[in-house]
Design an enzyme around this catalytic site. Structure first.
Site, PDB file in Angstrom:
ATOM      1  N   LYS A  36      29.448 -35.372  -4.202  1.00  0.00           N
ATOM      2  CA  LYS A  36      28.272 -35.063  -3.365  1.00  0.00           C
ATOM      3  C   LYS A  36      27.003 -35.283  -4.171  1.00  0.00           C
ATOM      4  CE  LYS A  36      29.544 -33.375   0.604  1.00  0.00           C
ATOM      5  NZ  LYS A  36      29.542 -32.772   1.846  1.00  0.00           N
TER       6      LYS A  36
ATOM      7  N   TYR B 172       9.574 -31.451 -26.865  1.00  0.00           N
ATOM      8  CA  TYR B 172      10.100 -30.155 -27.320  1.00  0.00           C
ATOM      9  C   TYR B 172       9.016 -29.472 -28.135  1.00  0.00           C
ATOM     10  CZ  TYR B 172      13.894 -26.935 -28.248  1.00  0.00           C
ATOM     11  OH  TYR B 172      14.666 -25.817 -28.308  1.00  0.00           O
TER      12      TYR B 172
HETATM   13  C1  LIG Z   1      32.842 -34.095   4.357  1.00  0.00           C
HETATM   14  C2  LIG Z   1      33.029 -32.719   3.924  1.00  0.00           C
HETATM   15  O1  LIG Z   1      32.100 -32.062   3.497  1.00  0.00           O
HETATM   16  C3  LIG Z   1      34.337 -32.119   4.009  1.00  0.00           C
HETATM   17  O2  LIG Z   1      35.257 -32.746   4.508  1.00  0.00           O
HETATM   18  O3  LIG Z   1      34.467 -30.979   3.543  1.00  0.00           O
HETATM   19 MG   LIG Z   2      32.754 -30.274   2.502  1.00  0.00          MG
END
Ligand SMILES: CC(=O)C(=O)O
Ligand SMILES: [Mg+2]
Ligand SMILES: NC(=O)C1=CN([C@@H]2O[C@H](COP(=O)(O)OP(=O)(O)OC[C@H]3O[C@@H](n4cnc5c(N)ncnc54)[C@H](OP(=O)(O)O)[C@@H]3O)[C@@H](O)[C@H]2O)C=CC1
Length: 753
Positions: free
Chosen positions: A98, A43
């Site tokens: 994800k 920093y």
């Molecule tokens: C796998 C995925 O991205 C969905 O089912 O929306």
């Molecule tokens: Mg999806």
């Protein structure tokens, strides 16, 4: 979810997300923050220097910040899986999910961003402004048709890859699966008749990609909630649907699907009936990809058409056609060449790489981890498993190359072979092998004795072992006590097999058997009776020996030595084997096997050679090419010492036996593990750092393993016990539930044989 398919309960899913730190993500610093100097560098004032450098040359942001490996997963929650528009906040578990898949599969750092608007323009403005932060943008679960406008506009306005995964990730996987399903059924893309149910983000993109790959426009009929999208239809249409309107008299799915070769489902649960499946062409190809529940459940489709190739988006059925197989690796390749966009050649390269990978022979170390259940290209394996360790190297390098060839790579790769090697090195094979071992255990569930079932930690492990489908736990303990504890854990005692060592009908036979074995070793029959009744290790070992189970886990209530002594009253060593122990240290990118950490205080040269051979076998079964170092304080004889002969003789024994792995010694751990130091000994026969460390004696082995477990950041598996005639594993008294489950699974899958 359909009851027949349930592998997890709703409560388990909630607990998984709420346990410990809520959610699935945390941020970890990559630099030390320990001292005043660290803070001054990280920093103010030190941070001002890279600020100025980036201002002077924006490209250096990739050198001085996390931008180059950072992807945002962004949604407004308007099409969460197949659940519909549940809003931005409710989409957060999927987006966090994800983000962690990016990390797990391709070492891409990722953060979820949920944007609270259904106004496409406001969404576009919000995302566009984030360009400085990220190396790439993964749009997710945004409903059609806004998703098309949003992605297109952002692609035009941003100079980093923008990719709507539900569109193109899904299309890449579905196309790869379709190529292979056609190959297996002798079809050509030019001739197949396809019905696509759904006309949203995923369906439109899939249809466009397969048409670009050669399926004629007139061979595809698309349906939405109002039925067939036919030429002339006006109701519920938009320009993207119109582009795929078909010339047909069919007006609903049931009519459209008669005689079709392929069903692509990108719509909602249970949209396809058994009768519709029955009306399809011979050897129909059914991709029911709606999540979390497919358009038709595979058992129902299979019953209707035994000749079908069936795929779903789920991991608990064969042929998982899910975009998780693509997006981590696609972004890995795009980021590594600093691509400005993800274009058609990159998508097609990914699709072909995936299709090709499914056809290739699984490498030996991967096959070994499947315990004989090797995946082979065929109707139940048209697409690789997401855990296939080759995906990263194959898909990311294909994508990187396509980016370079199509002129969108800002930082082309000069040496592709070196790049592929670096991709392999990003992953620790043990991580994927362990996943495969778990899957192998699930595929062939075994009976595993949990000898100390009255202990909370053990009973929890047994319940988890059963609930996760790894096998059948055989519990030893007093019925009432174990039953009460099972109820306390929310499990149904009727589903568990409990053996009480006092009341078991097997006791008399056990006593006969053990008395026969021990009568000439100073034991009276009544001693044996007491042992069988009171000692759970002895009772368990006898159960194992009488083929009542395949493996046994114990060790939590007594010291290792005492437990092993009890077991050995019943069980012999394997023929020509020396029992010994292995601890496995699993780091982010490396795994080290240490032996013998538990049994032989001063192993002889012969025993050291045996330990090396057997540990090399375990390393191989866990996905590694073994490189064995015989450790010592001495490096190739310097300094000399009284204890060195054993080690040198062990090396000589292996020289005579010519095993199929590399080995070398004597050497200390730093030479064994550090290539720079190893270079000082050019005659050393190891081709890289050792991954199997054979210790000179129990003192050093056991202390090192315990020190590493207490101090190290690595995950520690073990100790594993090898060389006993039956699969019995002795855990440590400090074992956690997950330590016990791992040992039980490894034993059930035969890794510790
Ligand atoms: C796998 C995925 O991205 C969905 O089912 O929306
Ligand atoms: Mg999806
Ligand atoms: N396996 C995988 O990897 C992936 C699977 N999917 C799945 O695909 C599905 C669609 O997702 P996405 O395209 O993002 O969502 P969208 O909201 O963009 O599209 C949904 C589409 O499905 C149609 N639809 C909904 N219910 C039915 C029904 N009963 N019969 C016919 N059509 C129906 C809608 O019709 P209308 O236009 O009339 O509203 C719409 O065209 C979801 O189930 C999702 O989980 C998505 C991405 C990846």
């Amino acid at each position: 979810m359909n009851d027949s398919d349930v592998q997890i309960t709703a409560q388990e899913a909630l607990d998984f997300h709420s346990q410990g730190r809520p959610g699935k993500i945390e941020i970890v610093a990559t630099k030390p923050m320990a001292t005043q100097r660290d803070l001054s560098l990280a920093y103010s004032p030190g941070v001002a220097v890279p600020v100025q450098a980036i201002y002077d040359d924006p490209a250096t942001a990739y050198d001085y910040t996390a931008k180059g490996n950072l992807v945002a997963v962004i949604s407004n929650g308007t099409a969460i899986l197949g659940m519909g528009n549940l809003g931005a906040l409710a989409s957060k578990p999927v987006m966090e999910g994800k983000a962690v898949l990016f990390k797990r599969f391709a070492d891409v750092d990722s953060i979820d961003i949920e944007v609270k608007t259904e106004d496409a323009q406001r969404f576009i403005d919000a995302v566009e402004l984030l360009e400085p932060t990220f190396g790439g943008i993964n749009l997710e679960d945004i409903a059609a048709p806004d998703c098309f406008i949003i992605e297109q506009t952002l692609k035009e306005r941003m100079n980093i890859p923008v990719f709507h995964d539900d569109q193109h990730g899904t299309a890449i996987i579905a196309a790869a699966g379709l190529i292979n399903a056609c190959e297996l059924t002798g079809r050509s893309l030019k001739d197949i008749k396809i019905v696509c149910n759904g006309a949203g983000a995923a369906a439109i993109a899939c249809t466009e990609l397969i048409k670009a790959m050669g399926v004629p426009h007139d061979n595809v009929i698309m349906c939405d909630r109002s039925g067939v999208i036919y030429q002339g239809r006006t109701e519920g249409m938009d320009q993207w649907k119109s582009a795929h309107a078909a010339k047909t008299t069919a007006r609903n799915l049931a009519e459209a699907i008669v005689g079709a070769d392929v069903f692509l489902g990108l719509s909602a649960a249970n949209a396809l009936s058994a009768d519709m499946v029955k009306s399809m062409a011979p050897e129909p190809i059914i991709f029911a990809m709606a999540n979390p529940d497919p358009e038709i459940s595979p058992p129902v489709a299979r019953a209707a058409r035994p000749d079908a190739i069936i795929a779903t988006g789920r991991s608990d059925f064969p042929n998982q056609v899910n975009n998780v197989l693509c997006f981590p690796f696609l972004f890995r390749g795009a980021l590594d060449v600093r691509a400005t966009t993800i274009n058609e050649p990159m998508k097609i390269a990914a699709s072909h790489a995936l299709a090709q990978l499914a056809r290739e022979t699984v490498p030996e170390e991967v096959a070994a981890a499947y315990g004989g259940m090797m995946h082979k290209f065929g109707r139940d394996y048209i697409i690789p498993s997401p855990f296939d360790p080759r995906l990263m190297e194959i898909v990311a390098s294909a994508v990187a190359k396509a980016a370079m060839d199509s002129g969108v790579a800002q930082k082309p790769i000069a040496d592709m072979n070196a790049y592929r090697a670096s991709l392999r090195a990003r992953q620790n094979p043990t991580t994927s092998v362990l996943t495969q071992v778990y899957e192998a255990a699930r595929a062939k569930p075994k009976r595993v004795i949990f000898a100390e079932a009255e202990e909370d930690v053990v009973l929890r492990a047994a319940v988890q072992f059963k609930q996760d489908g790894y096998g059948v736990p055989v519990l030893i303990g007093r019925d009432a006590r174990v039953t009460e504890k099972l109820i306390g854990l929310g499990a149904n005692p009727d589903e568990y097999e409990i053996h009480n060592s006092v009341q078991s009908p097997l006791v008399e036979k056990m006593v006969d058997r053990l008395y026969n074995r021990l009568q000439r070793r100073g034991y009276l029959r009544r001693d044996i009776q007491r042992m069988v009744n009171r000692d759970r290790n002895i009772f368990g070992a006898l159960l194992l020996q009488m083929d009542q189970a395949d493996a046994m886990i114990t060790g939590v209530t007594r010291t290792f030595g005492q437990t092993l002594r009890e077991l050995r009253r019943v069980l012999d060593a394997k023929k020509d084997a020396t029992p010994f122990g292995i601890h496995v240290m699993v780091g982010k990118t490396h795994t080290v096997f240490i032996a013998d950490t538990t049994v032989n205080e001063r192993p002889s040269a012969e025993e050291l050679a045996h330990i090396a051979e057997k540990t090399a076998g375990v390393a191989r079964r866990m996905g590694h090419v073994p490189r064995v170092a015989f450790l010592s304080f001495s490096t190739f004889g310097n300094p000399a010492g009284n204890w060195l002969n054993n080690i040198r003789d062990a090396v000589a024994i292996l020289d005579a036996r010519r095993p199929d792995f590399e080995y070398e010694g004597d050497m200390p751990p730093d030479v064994a593990l550090n290539p720079a130091l190893m270079k000082n000994y050019p005659f050393c026969r190891l081709s890289g750092p050792a991954n199997v460390l054979v210790m000179p004696g129990l003192q050093s082995a056991n202390l090192s393993a315990k020190l590493l477990r207490e101090l190290g950041g690595d995950q520690v598996i073990g100790p594993m016990l090898l060389g006993i005639e039956r699969q019995v594993q002795v855990a440590t008294m400090a074992s956690s539930t997950s330590d016990l489950v791992t040992l039980a699974v490894l034993a059930a899958a035969g890794v510790t044989e």
